[in-house]
Design an enzyme around this catalytic site. Structure first.
Site, PDB file in Angstrom:
ATOM      1  N   HIS A  64       0.888  -1.176   0.000  1.00 27.31           N
ATOM      2  CA  HIS A  64       0.000   0.000   0.000  1.00 27.31           C
ATOM      3  C   HIS A  64       0.918   1.215   0.000  1.00 27.31           C
ATOM      4  CE1 HIS A  64      -3.489  -2.564   1.177  1.00 27.31           C
ATOM      5  NE2 HIS A  64      -2.547  -3.251   1.795  1.00 27.31           N
ATOM      6  N   PHE A  65       1.103   1.839  -1.159  1.00 23.18           N
ATOM      7  CA  PHE A  65       2.114   2.896  -1.273  1.00 23.18           C
ATOM      8  C   PHE A  65       1.512   4.301  -1.248  1.00 23.18           C
ATOM      9  CE2 PHE A  65       5.850   0.206  -3.164  1.00 23.18           C
ATOM     10  CZ  PHE A  65       6.086  -0.324  -1.906  1.00 23.18           C
ATOM     11  N   ARG A  66       0.215   4.418  -1.075  1.00 21.09           N
ATOM     12  CA  ARG A  66      -0.439   5.662  -0.633  1.00 21.09           C
ATOM     13  C   ARG A  66      -0.522   6.799  -1.641  1.00 21.09           C
ATOM     14  NH1 ARG A  66      -2.601   2.520   3.001  1.00 21.09           N
ATOM     15  NH2 ARG A  66      -1.442   2.229   4.918  1.00 21.09           N
ATOM     16  N   ASN A  96      -6.341   0.993  -2.563  1.00 21.27           N
ATOM     17  CA  ASN A  96      -6.964   1.855  -1.541  1.00 21.27           C
ATOM     18  C   ASN A  96      -6.181   3.142  -1.317  1.00 21.27           C
ATOM     19  OD1 ASN A  96      -4.996   0.175  -0.363  1.00 21.27           O
ATOM     20  ND2 ASN A  96      -5.879   0.388   1.661  1.00 21.27           N
ATOM     21  N   HIS A 178      -9.127  -9.889   0.128  1.00 22.71           N
ATOM     22  CA  HIS A 178      -8.919  -9.637   1.554  1.00 22.71           C
ATOM     23  C   HIS A 178     -10.108 -10.311   2.220  1.00 22.71           C
ATOM     24  CE1 HIS A 178      -7.744  -6.958   5.099  1.00 22.71           C
ATOM     25  NE2 HIS A 178      -8.749  -7.711   5.504  1.00 22.71           N
ATOM     26  N   HIS A 232      -2.745 -12.338   2.409  1.00 19.08           N
ATOM     27  CA  HIS A 232      -2.363 -12.420   3.829  1.00 19.08           C
ATOM     28  C   HIS A 232      -3.205 -13.399   4.669  1.00 19.08           C
ATOM     29  CE1 HIS A 232      -5.466  -9.417   3.688  1.00 19.08           C
ATOM     30  NE2 HIS A 232      -4.699  -8.360   3.685  1.00 19.08           N
ATOM     31  N   ASP A 303       2.823  -6.849   2.705  1.00 17.97           N
ATOM     32  CA  ASP A 303       1.670  -6.024   3.100  1.00 17.97           C
ATOM     33  C   ASP A 303       2.133  -4.694   3.703  1.00 17.97           C
ATOM     34  OD1 ASP A 303      -0.918  -5.202   3.359  1.00 17.97           O
ATOM     35  OD2 ASP A 303      -1.391  -6.449   5.083  1.00 17.97           O
ATOM     36  N   HIS A 307       1.542   3.954   8.177  1.00 13.43           N
ATOM     37  CA  HIS A 307       0.770   5.055   8.773  1.00 13.43           C
ATOM     38  C   HIS A 307       1.756   5.834   9.632  1.00 13.43           C
ATOM     39  CE1 HIS A 307      -3.055   3.242   7.569  1.00 13.43           C
ATOM     40  NE2 HIS A 307      -2.575   2.085   7.992  1.00 13.43           N
TER      41      HIS A 307
HETATM   42  O1  DOR Z   1      -3.711  -3.563   8.021  1.00 10.43           O
HETATM   43  C1  DOR Z   1      -4.045  -3.215   6.902  1.00 10.43           C
HETATM   44  N1  DOR Z   1      -3.746  -2.003   6.425  1.00 10.43           N
HETATM   45  N2  DOR Z   1      -4.753  -4.070   6.123  1.00 10.43           N
HETATM   46  C2  DOR Z   1      -5.316  -3.671   4.965  1.00 10.43           C
HETATM   47  O2  DOR Z   1      -5.953  -4.472   4.325  1.00 10.43           O
HETATM   48  C3  DOR Z   1      -5.175  -2.286   4.504  1.00 10.43           C
HETATM   49  C4  DOR Z   1      -3.953  -1.702   5.056  1.00 10.43           C
HETATM   50  C5  DOR Z   1      -3.828  -0.225   4.815  1.00 10.43           C
HETATM   51  O3  DOR Z   1      -3.996   0.193   3.674  1.00 10.43           O
HETATM   52  O4  DOR Z   1      -3.500   0.505   5.750  1.00 10.43           O
END
Ligand code: DOR
Length: 438
Positions: A64-66, A96, A178, A232, A303, A307
């Site tokens: 997840h590279f935001r 996402n 997921h 996962h 994964d 944050h």
């Molecule tokens: O822990 C998680 N964080 N699981 C996910 O499926 C999404 C991810 C996120 O994008 O922060």
């Protein structure tokens, strides 16, 4: 691109799984020769690799590279630099972001950002919503459809059974799920309402929630013979289910977090240990390891879900779920191999070869002539702790801080170009868009 590179006397992992002290030449982005007496060619770069181990570059199949939209957590420049440092030469990124990647136009936008910023190779999932069926089957290039069956908000949540079935029934490309059951999560959230203790996270999103969703996805995959990948995998129950009943067109992955951490971690690092699906018990760790070694689980995913520390410091349930991982996953797994839990060849298979095979990424995942020159040289003789100050990810923390690891990358090569060399990152290279069979 570096025209030619000669890596001398490394311990090279051969496609047979054997290790041999030999040399490798790359030319025009490809592996040209593997052998003991490679003669010099003019203007080539030489790496003296005595004592180091050469592996195929890691392909991180869930990150997840935001970017776009959440760049305060990470962006494709910081993320791809972290990849280079962690021996990750290609990544598959999740939808996402903001906006969510659910149309060809939004996929194209992400590909354009990556072409501008990413120093390693890249591919992107298209996200399923209850409404974008046509986009799911036509978007290109994509590694597959990402389907959040639970534990997501907004457009990307597909928790309706009929909508889920419609996605499985239409098209042929890979669906990566997921797997957590949203109704069970919502009901249990009520039960634990008012608690600000992050340990309840693993009880709310419990093993049963994961099992229910995996069972449902598996039943649809069998009904429609649809290519399914379970992201996962986190519970003993799901691993046992797949051990009994895993069609040839189904694959599954596990994260180092779910292999190496469990609910004890909440007592050490609080909500930094919070992720989805949540950490489980030591028993789950053990059963997942066995399933991985037995081939019930096919490969490893980081994964990487960064944050900021400020976000993570909020009281539960406002603290977000997710942990970074691209910089630590390879040394974490190689440290396990040094402790006899698996072999170096298994780690390379789980973190590169098997991923290339599952996503049908051509010419990646092996050190042999004709393959892409995506390589990592690691040092299996030295140990170093995971330290916050060493990390390239924008979030700058790790759930594994303080842990002594071996197998840290020393040199990472993408398309024949050295992007990481003894602690220094060369940010000038640009990776390529991956292609897929799906
Ligand atoms: O822990 C998680 N964080 N699981 C996910 O499926 C999404 C991810 C996120 O994008 O922060």
């Amino acid at each position: 691109m570096t025209a030619s590179l000669r890596i001398l006397r490394a311990r090279v992992l051969l496609p047979s799984g054997e290790m041999a002290v030999t040399s490798v030449r790359t030319q025009a982005g490809k592996i040209a020769e593997v052998g003991d007496d490679l003669s010099p060619v003019p203007d080539e770069q030489v790496i003296e690799a005595d004592g180091l181990t050469l592996l195929p570059g890691v392909i991180a199949p869930q990150v997840h590279f935001r970017e776009p939209g959440l760049e305060h957590k990470e962006d494709l420049s910081t993320a791809s630099r972290a990849c280079a440092k962690g021996g990750v030469t290609s990544f598959l990124e999740m939808p996402n972001t903001l906006p969510v990647t659910v149309t060809q136009e939004l996929l194209d936008q992400k590909l354009a950002i990556a072409a501008q910023k990413s120093i390693v190779n890249y591919g992107f999932f298209i996200g399923a919503t209850p409404e974008n069926l046509p986009d799911l089957n036509t978007a290109n290039p994509t590694c597959g459809i990402k389907l959040f069956m639970g534990s997501a908000h907004g457009a990307l949540l597909v928790d309706d059974q009929a909508a889920t079935e419609a996605i499985f029934a239409s098209g042929t490309r890979l669906i990566a799920v997921h797997a957590e059951n949203q109704s069970r999560i919502l009901a249990r959230r009520q039960q634990f309402a008012g608690s600000d203790d992050p340990t309840v996270h693993s009880q709310i999103q419990d093993n049963q929630a994961a099992l229910m969703a995996t069972q449902f996805a598996l039943s649809l995959s069998k009904k429609y013979q649809r290519r399914l990948h379970i992201l996962h995998l986190s519970t003993a129950e799901e691993a046992e289910l797949l051990r009994q009943d895993k069609p040839t067109w189904v694959t599954a992955e596990v994260t180092p977090q779910h292999l190496l951490l469990n609910t004890d971690a909440y007592y050490q690092i609080g909500s930094l240990a919070q992720m989805n699906p949540p950490l489980r018990s030591q028993h789950d760790n053990d059963v997942l390891w066995q399933a991985l070694r037995d081939g019930v689980i096919d490969f490893i995913a980081t994964d990487h879900a960064p944050h900021t520390l400020e976000e993570k410091a909020k009281p539960y349930p406002d603290c977000p779920s997710g942990m970074p991982g691209v910089e630590t996953s390879l040394p974490l797994m190689l440290t396990q191999s040094s402790q006899g839990r698996c072999t170096v060849a298994q780690v390379a298979n789980w973190m590169s070869t098997a991923v290339a095979k599952a996503y049908e990424i051509p010419n990646k995942g092996a050190i042999a002539p004709g393959y892409d020159a995506d390589l990592v040289l690691v040092d299996l003789s030295a140990y170093r702790p995971v330290e916050r100050g060493d990390l390239e990810t924008k979030c700058r923390w790790s759930p594994f801080e303080g842990l002594m690891l071996t197998g840290w990358p020393v040199v990472t090569i993408v398309g024949g170009h050295i992007v990481f060399d003894h602690g220094k990152i060369d940010g000038s290279h640009r990776g390529q868009a991956l292609t897929f069979g799906t």
